[in-house]
Scaffold this motif. Structure first.
Motif, PDB file in Angstrom:
ATOM      1  N   ILE A   1       0.882  -1.177   0.000  1.00  0.00           N
ATOM      2  CA  ILE A   1       0.000   0.000   0.000  1.00  0.00           C
ATOM      3  C   ILE A   1       0.912   1.217   0.000  1.00  0.00           C
ATOM      4  O   ILE A   1       1.575   1.505   0.985  1.00  0.00           O
ATOM      5  N   HIS A   2       0.951   1.895  -1.127  1.00  0.00           N
ATOM      6  CA  HIS A   2       1.908   2.988  -1.308  1.00  0.00           C
ATOM      7  C   HIS A   2       1.281   4.359  -1.102  1.00  0.00           C
ATOM      8  O   HIS A   2       0.103   4.563  -1.362  1.00  0.00           O
ATOM      9  N   VAL A   3       2.124   5.276  -0.658  1.00  0.00           N
ATOM     10  CA  VAL A   3       1.792   6.696  -0.627  1.00  0.00           C
ATOM     11  C   VAL A   3       2.415   7.286  -1.879  1.00  0.00           C
ATOM     12  O   VAL A   3       3.636   7.260  -2.047  1.00  0.00           O
ATOM     13  N   TYR A   4       1.584   7.789  -2.780  1.00  0.00           N
ATOM     14  CA  TYR A   4       2.085   8.268  -4.064  1.00  0.00           C
ATOM     15  C   TYR A   4       2.793   9.619  -3.947  1.00  0.00           C
ATOM     16  O   TYR A   4       3.822   9.831  -4.576  1.00  0.00           O
ATOM     17  N   MET A   5       2.220  10.542  -3.192  1.00  0.00           N
ATOM     18  CA  MET A   5       2.881  11.847  -3.027  1.00  0.00           C
ATOM     19  C   MET A   5       3.955  11.691  -1.956  1.00  0.00           C
ATOM     20  O   MET A   5       3.737  11.955  -0.780  1.00  0.00           O
ATOM     21  N   SER A   6       5.115  11.223  -2.392  1.00  0.00           N
ATOM     22  CA  SER A   6       6.181  10.889  -1.462  1.00  0.00           C
ATOM     23  C   SER A   6       7.546  11.226  -2.056  1.00  0.00           C
ATOM     24  O   SER A   6       7.995  10.574  -2.998  1.00  0.00           O
ATOM     25  N   ASN A   7       8.168  12.258  -1.524  1.00  0.00           N
ATOM     26  CA  ASN A   7       9.549  12.604  -1.854  1.00  0.00           C
ATOM     27  C   ASN A   7       9.868  12.596  -3.344  1.00  0.00           C
ATOM     28  O   ASN A   7      10.902  12.091  -3.764  1.00  0.00           O
ATOM     29  N   GLY A   8       8.974  13.127  -4.127  1.00  0.00           N
ATOM     30  CA  GLY A   8       9.239  13.243  -5.554  1.00  0.00           C
ATOM     31  C   GLY A   8       9.114  11.950  -6.321  1.00  0.00           C
ATOM     32  O   GLY A   8       9.612  11.842  -7.443  1.00  0.00           O
ATOM     33  N   TRP A   9       8.450  10.939  -5.742  1.00  0.00           N
ATOM     34  CA  TRP A   9       8.249   9.687  -6.462  1.00  0.00           C
ATOM     35  C   TRP A   9       7.455   9.983  -7.728  1.00  0.00           C
ATOM     36  O   TRP A   9       6.429  10.649  -7.696  1.00  0.00           O
TER      37      TRP A   9
ATOM     38  N   PRO B   1      -1.017  20.490 -14.239  1.00  0.00           N
ATOM     39  CA  PRO B   1      -0.736  20.347 -15.679  1.00  0.00           C
ATOM     40  C   PRO B   1       0.355  19.306 -15.937  1.00  0.00           C
ATOM     41  O   PRO B   1       1.246  19.101 -15.103  1.00  0.00           O
ATOM     42  N   LEU B   2       0.290  18.678 -17.077  1.00  0.00           N
ATOM     43  CA  LEU B   2       1.307  17.703 -17.478  1.00  0.00           C
ATOM     44  C   LEU B   2       2.692  18.339 -17.520  1.00  0.00           C
ATOM     45  O   LEU B   2       2.849  19.476 -17.970  1.00  0.00           O
ATOM     46  N   GLY B   3       3.686  17.616 -17.042  1.00  0.00           N
ATOM     47  CA  GLY B   3       5.068  18.052 -17.157  1.00  0.00           C
ATOM     48  C   GLY B   3       5.558  19.018 -16.098  1.00  0.00           C
ATOM     49  O   GLY B   3       6.689  19.485 -16.168  1.00  0.00           O
ATOM     50  N   HIS B   4       4.752  19.325 -15.091  1.00  0.00           N
ATOM     51  CA  HIS B   4       5.167  20.287 -14.072  1.00  0.00           C
ATOM     52  C   HIS B   4       5.755  19.626 -12.821  1.00  0.00           C
ATOM     53  O   HIS B   4       6.394  20.297 -12.017  1.00  0.00           O
ATOM     54  N   TYR B   5       5.530  18.338 -12.643  1.00  0.00           N
ATOM     55  CA  TYR B   5       6.008  17.628 -11.457  1.00  0.00           C
ATOM     56  C   TYR B   5       7.495  17.331 -11.613  1.00  0.00           C
ATOM     57  O   TYR B   5       7.927  16.785 -12.615  1.00  0.00           O
ATOM     58  N   VAL B   6       8.275  17.694 -10.609  1.00  0.00           N
ATOM     59  CA  VAL B   6       9.736  17.606 -10.687  1.00  0.00           C
ATOM     60  C   VAL B   6      10.245  16.408  -9.881  1.00  0.00           C
ATOM     61  O   VAL B   6       9.835  16.186  -8.747  1.00  0.00           O
ATOM     62  N   VAL B   7      11.175  15.662 -10.502  1.00  0.00           N
ATOM     63  CA  VAL B   7      11.813  14.518  -9.839  1.00  0.00           C
ATOM     64  C   VAL B   7      13.329  14.619 -10.028  1.00  0.00           C
ATOM     65  O   VAL B   7      13.826  15.478 -10.746  1.00  0.00           O
ATOM     66  N   GLY B   8      14.048  13.726  -9.376  1.00  0.00           N
ATOM     67  CA  GLY B   8      15.493  13.609  -9.596  1.00  0.00           C
ATOM     68  C   GLY B   8      16.318  14.750  -9.036  1.00  0.00           C
ATOM     69  O   GLY B   8      15.982  15.359  -8.024  1.00  0.00           O
ATOM     70  N   GLU B   9      17.407  15.044  -9.740  1.00  0.00           N
ATOM     71  CA  GLU B   9      18.351  16.066  -9.285  1.00  0.00           C
ATOM     72  C   GLU B   9      17.722  17.452  -9.222  1.00  0.00           C
ATOM     73  O   GLU B   9      18.025  18.238  -8.320  1.00  0.00           O
ATOM     74  N   GLU B  10      16.857  17.745 -10.177  1.00  0.00           N
ATOM     75  CA  GLU B  10      16.191  19.051 -10.169  1.00  0.00           C
ATOM     76  C   GLU B  10      15.350  19.216  -8.903  1.00  0.00           C
ATOM     77  O   GLU B  10      15.346  20.265  -8.279  1.00  0.00           O
ATOM     78  N   ARG B  11      14.663  18.152  -8.511  1.00  0.00           N
ATOM     79  CA  ARG B  11      13.873  18.171  -7.278  1.00  0.00           C
ATOM     80  C   ARG B  11      14.776  18.413  -6.073  1.00  0.00           C
ATOM     81  O   ARG B  11      14.470  19.213  -5.195  1.00  0.00           O
ATOM     82  N   GLU B  12      15.903  17.710  -6.031  1.00  0.00           N
ATOM     83  CA  GLU B  12      16.831  17.852  -4.909  1.00  0.00           C
ATOM     84  C   GLU B  12      17.335  19.291  -4.783  1.00  0.00           C
ATOM     85  O   GLU B  12      17.458  19.813  -3.670  1.00  0.00           O
ATOM     86  N   MET B  13      17.622  19.932  -5.907  1.00  0.00           N
ATOM     87  CA  MET B  13      18.086  21.320  -5.877  1.00  0.00           C
ATOM     88  C   MET B  13      17.004  22.235  -5.306  1.00  0.00           C
ATOM     89  O   MET B  13      17.310  23.133  -4.512  1.00  0.00           O
TER      90      MET B  13
END
Length: 129
Positions: free
Chosen positions: A59-67, A81-93
């Motif tokens: 049972i996962h939490v989807y809104m979790s640390n940029g998953w 909107p599509l394409g606005h959610y940030v993951v990876g290195e950009e998220r970390e910055m």
């Protein structure tokens, strides 16, 4: 099996309701959307995990640390909107500089930080100096 499906459905609805409440306060233009921490779990999911600890693995939490699936959940349900959610290195910055982004709202569950470039949902509720 019904415990699992009920907990999973409950968690999904819980996160979508929370996301709707968060993003109804915002007008997303070209901002990047970042999540720090994890959305709370639904009471049903917590109870299911208590009674059947192995459910904690599925049972996962989807809104979790940029998953990435958190972004897909929000996009596919028309919340962002599509394409606005940030993951990876950009998220970390963005997370590392979150104290430079002004707080626009806070409650018991999260802090919303927002400026012209970023919206950061901080479930960790980290206070800055």
């Amino acid at each position: 099996m019904s415990t699992y499906s009920n907990a999973l459905l409950s968690q999904n609805k819980y996160e979508l309701n929370m996301a709707s409440a968060i993003f109804s306060r915002l007008e997303i233009k070209n901002q990047k959307i970042t999540v720090d921490g994890s959305s709370p779990q639904s009471p049903e999911a917590l109870l299911a995990k208590k009674n059947f600890p192995f459910l904690g693995k599925i049972i996962h939490v989807y809104m979790s640390n940029g998953w990435n699936w958190g972004g897909r959940l929000l996009e596919l349900n028309g919340i962002i909107p599509l394409g606005h959610y940030v993951v990876g290195e950009e998220r970390e910055m963005i997370v590392n500089k979150k104290c430079l982004i002004p707080i626009t709202h806070s409650n018991n569950y999260y802090i919303i930080r927002s400026d012209l470039k970023n919206v950061l949902i901080d479930f960790n509720k980290q206070q800055c100096n």
